[in-house]
Design a protein around this motif. Structure first.
Motif, PDB file in Angstrom:
ATOM      1  N   ALA A 189      -4.244  15.837   0.223  1.00  0.00           N
ATOM      2  CA  ALA A 189      -4.201  14.737  -0.330  1.00  0.00           C
ATOM      3  C   ALA A 189      -3.446  14.625  -1.573  1.00  0.00           C
ATOM      4  O   ALA A 189      -2.789  13.490  -1.748  1.00  0.00           O
ATOM      5  CB  ALA A 189      -5.794  14.590  -0.918  1.00  0.00           C
ATOM      6  N   ALA A 190      -3.180  15.652  -2.227  1.00  0.00           N
ATOM      7  CA  ALA A 190      -2.241  15.580  -3.534  1.00  0.00           C
ATOM      8  C   ALA A 190      -0.817  15.333  -2.976  1.00  0.00           C
ATOM      9  O   ALA A 190      -0.253  14.473  -3.525  1.00  0.00           O
ATOM     10  CB  ALA A 190      -2.447  16.827  -4.245  1.00  0.00           C
ATOM     11  N   GLN A 191      -0.527  15.859  -1.918  1.00  0.00           N
ATOM     12  CA  GLN A 191       0.862  15.854  -1.372  1.00  0.00           C
ATOM     13  C   GLN A 191       1.025  14.461  -0.795  1.00  0.00           C
ATOM     14  O   GLN A 191       2.249  13.848  -1.191  1.00  0.00           O
ATOM     15  CB  GLN A 191       0.925  16.772  -0.330  1.00  0.00           C
ATOM     16  N   GLN A 192       0.108  13.811  -0.358  1.00  0.00           N
ATOM     17  CA  GLN A 192       0.020  12.450   0.149  1.00  0.00           C
ATOM     18  C   GLN A 192       0.306  11.229  -1.085  1.00  0.00           C
ATOM     19  O   GLN A 192       1.071  10.734  -0.925  1.00  0.00           O
ATOM     20  CB  GLN A 192      -0.927  12.251   0.986  1.00  0.00           C
ATOM     21  N   MET A 193      -0.589  11.869  -2.008  1.00  0.00           N
ATOM     22  CA  MET A 193      -0.291  10.881  -3.405  1.00  0.00           C
ATOM     23  C   MET A 193       1.117  10.935  -3.840  1.00  0.00           C
ATOM     24  O   MET A 193       1.658  10.099  -4.340  1.00  0.00           O
ATOM     25  CB  MET A 193      -1.335  11.370  -4.237  1.00  0.00           C
ATOM     26  N   VAL A 194       1.732  12.402  -3.822  1.00  0.00           N
ATOM     27  CA  VAL A 194       3.031  12.535  -4.461  1.00  0.00           C
ATOM     28  C   VAL A 194       4.179  11.749  -3.630  1.00  0.00           C
ATOM     29  O   VAL A 194       4.917  11.052  -4.103  1.00  0.00           O
ATOM     30  CB  VAL A 194       3.240  14.001  -4.325  1.00  0.00           C
ATOM     31  N   GLU A 195       4.013  11.720  -2.323  1.00  0.00           N
ATOM     32  CA  GLU A 195       4.736  11.099  -1.399  1.00  0.00           C
ATOM     33  C   GLU A 195       4.647   9.453  -1.488  1.00  0.00           C
ATOM     34  O   GLU A 195       5.745   8.798  -1.337  1.00  0.00           O
ATOM     35  CB  GLU A 195       4.715  11.541  -0.043  1.00  0.00           C
ATOM     36  N   GLY A 221     -14.519  11.681  -3.027  1.00  0.00           N
ATOM     37  CA  GLY A 221     -13.731  11.982  -1.859  1.00  0.00           C
ATOM     38  C   GLY A 221     -13.034  11.013  -1.221  1.00  0.00           C
ATOM     39  O   GLY A 221     -11.716  10.861  -1.066  1.00  0.00           O
ATOM     40  N   VAL A 222     -13.758   9.942  -1.202  1.00  0.00           N
ATOM     41  CA  VAL A 222     -13.366   8.708  -0.543  1.00  0.00           C
ATOM     42  C   VAL A 222     -12.115   8.080  -1.364  1.00  0.00           C
ATOM     43  O   VAL A 222     -11.063   7.605  -1.017  1.00  0.00           O
ATOM     44  CB  VAL A 222     -14.390   7.646  -0.425  1.00  0.00           C
ATOM     45  N   ALA A 223     -12.451   7.978  -2.650  1.00  0.00           N
ATOM     46  CA  ALA A 223     -11.399   7.478  -3.835  1.00  0.00           C
ATOM     47  C   ALA A 223     -10.168   8.325  -3.562  1.00  0.00           C
ATOM     48  O   ALA A 223      -9.006   7.736  -3.657  1.00  0.00           O
ATOM     49  CB  ALA A 223     -12.125   7.638  -5.136  1.00  0.00           C
ATOM     50  N   ILE A 224     -10.515   9.877  -3.409  1.00  0.00           N
ATOM     51  CA  ILE A 224      -9.044  10.577  -3.630  1.00  0.00           C
ATOM     52  C   ILE A 224      -8.304   9.905  -2.295  1.00  0.00           C
ATOM     53  O   ILE A 224      -7.112  10.006  -2.228  1.00  0.00           O
ATOM     54  CB  ILE A 224      -9.487  11.908  -3.462  1.00  0.00           C
ATOM     55  N   GLY A 225      -9.198   9.963  -1.226  1.00  0.00           N
ATOM     56  CA  GLY A 225      -8.556   9.779   0.090  1.00  0.00           C
ATOM     57  C   GLY A 225      -7.800   8.205   0.100  1.00  0.00           C
ATOM     58  O   GLY A 225      -6.593   8.043   0.639  1.00  0.00           O
ATOM     59  N   ILE A 253     -12.450  13.578   4.368  1.00  0.00           N
ATOM     60  CA  ILE A 253     -12.231  14.097   2.912  1.00  0.00           C
ATOM     61  C   ILE A 253     -13.661  13.803   2.026  1.00  0.00           C
ATOM     62  O   ILE A 253     -14.020  14.730   1.266  1.00  0.00           O
ATOM     63  CB  ILE A 253     -11.215  13.632   2.061  1.00  0.00           C
ATOM     64  N   GLY A 254     -14.358  12.591   2.118  1.00  0.00           N
ATOM     65  CA  GLY A 254     -15.570  12.360   1.534  1.00  0.00           C
ATOM     66  C   GLY A 254     -16.444  13.320   1.908  1.00  0.00           C
ATOM     67  O   GLY A 254     -17.410  13.671   0.971  1.00  0.00           O
ATOM     68  N   MET A 255     -16.698  13.479   3.203  1.00  0.00           N
ATOM     69  CA  MET A 255     -17.666  14.557   3.629  1.00  0.00           C
ATOM     70  C   MET A 255     -17.441  15.982   3.408  1.00  0.00           C
ATOM     71  O   MET A 255     -18.408  16.504   2.733  1.00  0.00           O
ATOM     72  CB  MET A 255     -17.675  14.381   5.235  1.00  0.00           C
ATOM     73  N   LEU A 264     -10.354  14.627 -12.397  1.00  0.00           N
ATOM     74  CA  LEU A 264      -9.051  14.905 -12.926  1.00  0.00           C
ATOM     75  C   LEU A 264      -7.854  14.889 -12.209  1.00  0.00           C
ATOM     76  O   LEU A 264      -6.681  15.103 -12.618  1.00  0.00           O
ATOM     77  CB  LEU A 264      -9.265  16.360 -13.975  1.00  0.00           C
ATOM     78  N   VAL A 265      -8.047  15.285 -10.753  1.00  0.00           N
ATOM     79  CA  VAL A 265      -6.890  15.331  -9.852  1.00  0.00           C
ATOM     80  C   VAL A 265      -5.940  14.105  -9.790  1.00  0.00           C
ATOM     81  O   VAL A 265      -4.882  14.331 -10.437  1.00  0.00           O
ATOM     82  CB  VAL A 265      -7.378  15.602  -8.614  1.00  0.00           C
ATOM     83  N   PRO A 266      -6.568  12.982  -9.684  1.00  0.00           N
ATOM     84  CA  PRO A 266      -5.656  11.783  -9.759  1.00  0.00           C
ATOM     85  C   PRO A 266      -5.057  11.720 -11.186  1.00  0.00           C
ATOM     86  O   PRO A 266      -3.852  11.215 -11.369  1.00  0.00           O
ATOM     87  CB  PRO A 266      -6.377  10.536  -9.463  1.00  0.00           C
ATOM     88  N   ILE A 267      -5.928  12.133 -12.200  1.00  0.00           N
ATOM     89  CA  ILE A 267      -5.447  11.851 -13.605  1.00  0.00           C
ATOM     90  C   ILE A 267      -4.465  12.799 -13.890  1.00  0.00           C
ATOM     91  O   ILE A 267      -3.365  12.492 -14.612  1.00  0.00           O
ATOM     92  CB  ILE A 267      -6.614  11.890 -14.491  1.00  0.00           C
ATOM     93  N   THR A 268      -4.480  14.109 -13.406  1.00  0.00           N
ATOM     94  CA  THR A 268      -3.435  14.925 -13.538  1.00  0.00           C
ATOM     95  C   THR A 268      -1.936  14.571 -13.079  1.00  0.00           C
ATOM     96  O   THR A 268      -0.842  14.548 -13.617  1.00  0.00           O
ATOM     97  CB  THR A 268      -3.668  16.487 -13.074  1.00  0.00           C
ATOM     98  N   LEU A 269      -1.891  13.829 -12.006  1.00  0.00           N
ATOM     99  CA  LEU A 269      -0.880  13.498 -11.077  1.00  0.00           C
ATOM    100  C   LEU A 269      -0.297  12.306 -12.033  1.00  0.00           C
ATOM    101  O   LEU A 269       0.927  12.101 -12.320  1.00  0.00           O
ATOM    102  CB  LEU A 269      -1.078  13.150  -9.581  1.00  0.00           C
TER     103      LEU A 269
END
Length: 426
Positions: A66-72, A235-239, A252-254, A316-321
């Protein structure tokens, strides 16, 4: 030395799920539990750690992509790649000073207990890699000075044990872990700057009396405030941020819902094994050293099952990115250590008594400092990885990590090493 290192590496490759039960059985016998009870405790603790590792792997395997996808998706272009704590630990264990530092750190811990400088008996041998990383830092910066490397490791260990002692009452109050301290190097280091920052955040008008702990959230939002539902929502928000399709978003939500529900249960199994040994240690100290208290030092994995810790970490995951992109001076692309954020904020969340809003603000500030330190650490971090024959990620010129490079105590060791080299080096 090579044979000694190979032997040490063989034992360490067994991992904490084997090393910790063996250590618990030995310590249980020393403290007089008897073999049967010590063996049962050791095996139960091992099973608890297997369960915790399974849940953490679930977290890693979902957050990483998910993080890799956000980066791309958002076109992030940063030249230093965060390769995460596993590669940092591997580089530390591969350091020439690793073999000698394990017995040195054990002996130092026992000496500190004898002279009443610490109350923590650190049996989490696997996490000695943080001490070794400090030694490896000194070794690299000074061009191979063994004595200075050993000094750096000892300084780091002493700092971690003192922090573990100071935070043990808080760990008992918030996590319910009586007689336990958490001398995990990264947790202690992030707590060292996070706790005072959190104290300041807690004084801000409007935040001071805001009730945002999981219990208050659950009362306010009903079923949607339950830990597993919070995991599902986050999880849904990160997705969505990763640009996943509906099916992947639901997966990812589940997965995040499962992490929030299963982690506390795994910790409960582990604690079932710890309690007999912890009680035996207290009785041992009480009978032989009146008035003295002893903490059993264990991995901060014991804390990550708390709903407030996991909720704050996922936020903090999306905030860190986002921070990585906007923070002036940062060149680190967070990736490998995003799933390790729960360990970094364990003391922060406990000091804020589970207040997710205060913990999130504090965590954001601390992560910003961590990114800048990791950027500054990149040259030495890359040298350590090259020494371990680490394969550089595609497109990366340098590597770092939040766990080693963005760790306040290790960064302080880096500055100490650089000052020493400037004064006494060639």
């Amino acid at each position: 030395m090579d044979k000694l290192l190979d032997g040490v590496q063989y034992v360490l490759n067994l991992g904490p799920t084997v090393i910790l039960p063996i250590a618990i059985i030995i310590i249980g016998m020393i403290f007089g539990t008897g073999f049967k009870k010590a063996f049962r405790s050791g095996i139960t603790i091992g099973i608890g750690f297997v369960g915790i590792n399974l849940v953490i792997n679930l977290l890693v395997t979902n957050l990483g992509p998910a993080a890799q996808q956000m980066v791309e998706r958002f076109g992030l272009n940063l030249t230093i790649i965060d390769t995460g704590w596993p590669s940092a630990a591997a580089a530390s264990w591969a350091s020439p000073v690793a073999a000698i530092l394990i017995p040195v750190c054990l002996i130092v811990n026992l000496i500190l207990i004898f002279f009443k400088i610490t109350k923590t008996l650190d049996i989490d041998i696997w996490n000695y890699w943080h001490f070794i990383a400090a030694g490896a830092t000194g070794y690299v910066v000074t061009g191979g000075n063994w004595w200075f490397a050993i000094l750096c490791a000892i300084l780091y260990e002493v700092a971690v044990l003192i922090i573990a002692d100071k935070t043990a009452p808080m760990v008992e109050r918030f996590y319910g872990l009586k007689g336990i301290s958490m001398p995990t190097g990264s947790t202690a280091a992030f707590g060292a700057i996070g706790i005072p920052i959190g104290w300041v955040v807690g004084k801000i008008p409007g935040l001071r009396k805001l009730h945002a702990d999981p219990e208050s959230i659950q009362k306010r939002f009903g079923i949607f405030g339950e830990p597993m539902m919070m995991g599902l929502i986050l999880g849904v928000a990160i997705g969505l941020l990763a640009g996943y399709d509906v099916g992947e978003i639901l997966k990812i939500g589940m997965s995040m819902a499962a992490v929030m529900l299963l982690m506390p249960r795994m910790v409960k199994i582990l604690m079932e094994g710890l309690i007999p040994v912890s009680e035996a240690a207290r009785e041992f100290m009480k009978s032989r050293f009146k008035g003295r208290e002893l903490y059993i030092g264990l991995d901060a994995a014991l804390s990550v099952g708390h709903p407030a810790v996991m909720s704050t970490a996922l936020l903090l995951v999306p905030i860190t990115l986002f921070l990585a992109v906007i923070l002036p001076g940062n060149r680190v692309l967070p990736f490998g250590d995003l799933a390790t954020i729960p360990f970094y904020i364990a003391f922060i969340v406990a000091s804020r008594k589970g207040n997710i809003i205060q913990s999130l603000i504090t965590g954001t500030i601390v992560i910003a400092f961590s990114l800048l330190m990791a950027t500054n650490f990149a040259d030495v971090h890359t040298a350590m990885m090259n020494g371990a024959d680490f394969k550089m990620p595609d497109g990366a010129t340098q590597v770092s990590s939040l766990d080693l490079g963005g760790n306040f105590l290790n960064w302080a060791i880096l500055k100490f090493s650089e000052a020493y080299q400037a004064l006494f080096g060639n």
